[in-house]
Scaffold this active site. Structure first.
Site, PDB file in Angstrom:
ATOM      1  CE  LYS A 111       0.258   1.622   4.471  1.00  0.00           C
ATOM      2  NZ  LYS A 111       1.389   0.863   4.932  1.00  0.00           N
ATOM      3  CB  THR A 168      -1.221   4.827   3.781  1.00  0.00           C
ATOM      4  OG1 THR A 168      -1.225   3.876   4.849  1.00  0.00           O
ATOM      5  CG2 THR A 168       0.198   5.244   3.515  1.00  0.00           C
TER       6      THR A 168
END
Lengths: 253, 253
Positions: A111, A168
């Protein structure tokens, strides 16, 4: 401990760790060269210890500020996972268990590359429609690679996959997103990394992901574009337009 | 056209529409009472016309500003979809086709309820970790309902599901997110809706989703909390703490 220092840190700690004590990785990356996941490194250096990973949508600054968050402890033995769950949870931090170590570990690492892509979109001010599309495409491709590597598809749709990816990508405190945002505004990668006192794992993970995608024969256009930015083959602007090529966005059907 | 006015608008337009002309819904909601999807209403009022839906991560203000975006045209007949794709695409708007009308339509409607939940989290300033968890839980539950209603799981992982959900949850221009954010800051729903000159479909969709979840026997804790806020049973603050109950966040395994 950043991924580059996990093996040597474990080697140095080895004489001081009692047998059977579980080792929990909080590192979100792969070992350069071997492409090993962190729990694989733990198993190699400390083979008689249960290896676990703690991961999820956990921007550290928010947890330090006392805000609520949910995390996942993943290890193959659910009895060990439950014991660790009791130790780790507290206050407003909820901890869930998962047996899919591979899926949890891969989602947490990959990610960061998508977060760089999202940061570039942010730096180029291309809008939230595009940022949402990058996250969607990014999760789809990291799920494909993760399943090819032995993870379970359901894990990537949960907190450690989609949840961590979104946190994130949207948090202004994410280092990997910050790297992307500054790339998008025209700074050089060298200047950006030189000015940061913390590790942005996504830059190294972009290199690893390129190798893993090749090894497992998975098409990963978002990550590949970031690889080309990191290696200097593409400018962030060119990468963004590459991400918008039709071949990368076909819908089912 | 808001969902509440689609049937009467179609009835009024019916005498003026040539036979076989496709009717494309841009409405993201269900019909009150019947719980019908918009293409079902189209088929009832104009049975000889192909019914299609245009949906995706498409914050209107960004498209008006000329920013790039991707959208999906969904209709059962892919020849019709391709013809509409040619008509609708242009400039920086890419249009993809999908045969899963049910999945595309449900994702576009139900995501507005999750956007209200995300807005509440934003208004309460609970952090990006929690907003990411709400989006993840929200997509999981709307996928469960959507699959129970005949949609395909893959659709909800694509632009019209996850993509549209994220764009609506992160964009400051999303009306449904704005409603949630103002609820989270303590304003009453009555005051908020009275001050808006555009429709926030998510408020009505929260009522419909409650009925659909009941009809199809699907557990939808995020949407149910928003239903209870909209009907006055819970305060936004209580809803937020309800969303954090352990039963709502179990991971696989």
């Amino acid at each position: 401990v950043p991924s580059v220092a996990v093996r040597e840190t474990l080697e140095a700690a080895k004489p001081f760790i009692h047998p059977w004590i579980p080792i929990v990785s909080l590192t979100k990356g792969f070992e350069a060269g071997s492409l090993a996941r962190m729990t694989q490194v733990i198993k190699e250096v400390l083979p008689s210890h249960p290896a676990a990973v703690l991961t999820g949508p956990n921007i550290a600054r928010e947890i330090l500020a006392g805000q609520a968050a949910a995390s996942v402890i993943a290890t193959e033995d659910l009895a060990v996972a439950s014991a660790l769950q009791q130790v780790l949870r507290g206050g407003l931090l909820r901890v869930y268990t998962n047996h899919d170590v591979v899926g949890c570990e891969i989602g947490g690492a990959l990610k960061n590359v998508v977060a760089i892509a999202c940061g570039i979109a942010q730096g180029l001010q291309v809008g939230d429609n595009t940022r949402a599309a990058v996250m969607t495409r990014g999760l789809a491709e990291l799920t494909r690679l993760g399943v090819a590597m032995g993870g379970e598809a359901a894990t990537f749709a949960g907190l450690t996959g989609m949840g961590d990816l979104i946190a994130t990508c949207i948090s202004p405190y994410s280092r990997n997103r910050q790297v992307g945002e500054r790339l998008g505004r025209g700074e050089s990668l060298e200047d950006i990394l030189g000015s940061m006192n913390m590790v942005a794992e996504g830059v190294k993970t972009a290199l690893t992901t390129h190798d893993l995608a090749d090894r497992y024969g998975v098409d990963m256009p978002v990550s590949e574009s970031i690889y080309q930015v990191v290696t200097g083959e593409l400018s962030p602007d060119e990468a963004y337009w590459g991400l918008r090529r039709p071949g990368h966005e076909a819908e089912p059907g």
